[in-house]
Design an enzyme around this catalytic site. Structure first.
Site, mmCIF file in Angstrom:
data_model
loop_
_atom_site.group_PDB
_atom_site.id
_atom_site.type_symbol
_atom_site.label_atom_id
_atom_site.label_comp_id
_atom_site.label_asym_id
_atom_site.label_seq_id
_atom_site.Cartn_x
_atom_site.Cartn_y
_atom_site.Cartn_z
ATOM 1 N N ASP A 1 2.718 -10.019 3.129
ATOM 2 C CA ASP A 1 1.772 -9.785 4.230
ATOM 3 C C ASP A 1 0.311 -10.010 3.832
ATOM 4 O O ASP A 1 -0.542 -10.177 4.691
ATOM 5 C CB ASP A 1 1.906 -8.341 4.752
ATOM 6 C CG ASP A 1 3.316 -8.012 5.200
ATOM 7 O OD1 ASP A 1 4.076 -8.950 5.502
ATOM 8 O OD2 ASP A 1 3.659 -6.810 5.250
ATOM 9 N N ASP B 1 0.814 -1.223 0.000
ATOM 10 C CA ASP B 1 0.000 0.000 0.000
ATOM 11 C C ASP B 1 0.853 1.282 0.000
ATOM 12 O O ASP B 1 0.460 2.285 -0.608
ATOM 13 C CB ASP B 1 -1.043 0.005 1.126
ATOM 14 C CG ASP B 1 -0.443 -0.277 2.492
ATOM 15 O OD1 ASP B 1 0.792 -0.475 2.573
ATOM 16 O OD2 ASP B 1 -1.206 -0.293 3.477
HETATM 17 O O1 F6P Z 1 5.921 -5.778 4.328
HETATM 18 C C1 F6P Z 1 6.755 -6.857 4.270
HETATM 19 C C2 F6P Z 1 7.540 -6.997 5.543
HETATM 20 O O2 F6P Z 1 8.396 -8.109 5.395
HETATM 21 C C3 F6P Z 1 6.749 -7.101 6.837
HETATM 22 O O3 F6P Z 1 6.225 -8.383 7.034
HETATM 23 C C4 F6P Z 1 7.767 -6.683 7.859
HETATM 24 O O4 F6P Z 1 7.140 -6.099 8.980
HETATM 25 C C5 F6P Z 1 8.582 -5.645 7.119
HETATM 26 O O5 F6P Z 1 8.366 -5.860 5.740
HETATM 27 C C6 F6P Z 1 10.072 -5.715 7.377
HETATM 28 O O6 F6P Z 1 10.684 -4.665 6.709
HETATM 29 P P1 F6P Z 1 12.258 -4.490 6.478
HETATM 30 O O7 F6P Z 1 12.623 -5.275 5.268
HETATM 31 O O8 F6P Z 1 12.417 -3.039 6.280
HETATM 32 O O9 F6P Z 1 12.925 -5.021 7.695
#
Ligand code: F6P
Length: 325
Positions: free
Chosen positions: A131, A107
């Site tokens: 997600d 989103d």
């Molecule tokens: O939106 C995908 C996701 O993997 C979520 O499940 C998680 O909270 C977040 O991204 C982790 O983000 P980053 O890659 O910035 O650690």
């Protein structure tokens, strides 16, 4: 009759998801079919700001349908949230003569597209996130692969938990949504699953379920915690204290975001990428490609982003009937 679309841009943004490459490939090949030039923008919206791009030919997307990650790289761009950053991105679109942008992401990525659209650029979004937290679509690219990765890891954990008669507390990704955790919990026959959509009652949701399982003869327990529902380490500490269990914590983390995409993710990505190009070629803008009742569809971006959907109550009911014994 809309003017012929000659050149568009494609980017991936936000957290990557297995199957993004299959979607990029589909966009490039569909552009080729439509005689549209396709420019790959690298590193998400930062690529538009920094003029980091590459003309995409069929050879650039050869043999990537089976690869995890994204060949275009991904990023979360703070600069693009500023009017100055957006203006730089719009200037790049003008310089390249881009008549449309397709972005694959969640989103946040779509809100970026809305910003570009406010400058008169045609935009289409493709949902790609493990997600599955985009309400206007029944499916997001990457979810199936991530779920299977988590299931495989949890099955392995179960073996060692069984040998040592321990309790495993496993943290599954999902940002603020519990779809992935619930699905994985159902697939692994978990003792209990905690999701952010349902207030956590340690006594009822965990202690009693483990006690019931113990009475039923179980000697090891598998607890799945969605990252949005709390930290696995905190839950483990409480269980250790209350039930005197031998508990081990596993945070699956970014492992869930990688790996060879499943057939479902490749095929959905291919269908979605194709639809995105068709939409731009036909002069549509501000659309999110989606899956509804098993078929590829599209929805107005503003309407799609305003939609809300909670976790499946049906699956929660099934879970409640399956756990604690
Ligand atoms: O939106 C995908 C996701 O993997 C979520 O499940 C998680 O909270 C977040 O991204 C982790 O983000 P980053 O890659 O910035 O650690």
């Amino acid at each position: 009759m809309c003017a012929a679309v000659r050149r568009i841009g494609i980017l991936t943004s936000g957290g990557d998801a297995p199957g993004m490459n299959a979607a990029v490939r589909a966009v490039v090949r569909s552009c080729f079919y439509e005689r549209i030039e396709c420019i790959g923008i690298r590193r998400g919206y930062n690529g538009l700001i920094n003029r980091d791009f590459k003309k995409m030919d069929e050879s650039d997307v050869a043999h990537i349908i089976n690869r995890g990650g994204t060949v275009l790289y991904s990023a979360r761009s703070d600069e693009f949230r500023t009017p100055e950053g957006q203006q730089k991105a719009v200037d790049t679109c003008a310089l390249l003569g881009l008549q449309g942008i397709i972005a694959i992401g969640g989103d946040g990525t779509f809100r970026g597209l809305q910003a570009l659209s406010s400058y008169g650029i045609n935009v289409v979004g493709i949902p790609g996130t493990i997600d599955k937290d985009i309400a206007c679509t029944d499916y997001t690219i990457g979810y199936d692969t991530a779920a299977n990765t988590a299931v495989e890891a949890i099955d392995k954990l179960r073996d060692t938990m069984q040998s040592h008669e321990r309790c495993s507390v496993v943290e599954v990704m999902g940002h603020t949504a519990g779809h992935l955790a619930l699905y994985v919990g159902l697939a692994t026959g978990a003792t209990a699953v905690l999701v952010p959509e349902r207030p956590v009652d340690i006594q009822k949701d965990l202690v009693e379920k483990i006690q019931d399982a113990r009475i039923a003869g179980r000697t090891h327990y598998m607890i799945i915690v969605a990252e949005g529902a709390g930290h696995a380490s905190d839950i483990a500490e409480q269980l250790q204290k209350i039930l005197k269990l031998d508990v081990r914590v596993t945070v699956l983390g970014h492992v869930q975001r990688g790996g060879t995409p499943s057939a479902r993710d490749r095929v959905t990505a291919t269908r979605m990428g194709n639809r995105a190009v068709e939409l731009l070629a036909q002069g549509f803008s501000n659309r999110i490609v989606c899956v509804r009742n098993g078929v590829i569809d599209d929805v107005d971006m503003e309407e799609g982003l305003a939609m809300t959907r909670s976790i499946s109550t049906q699956d929660l009911e099934v879970l409640d009937r399956m756990t604690g014994i």
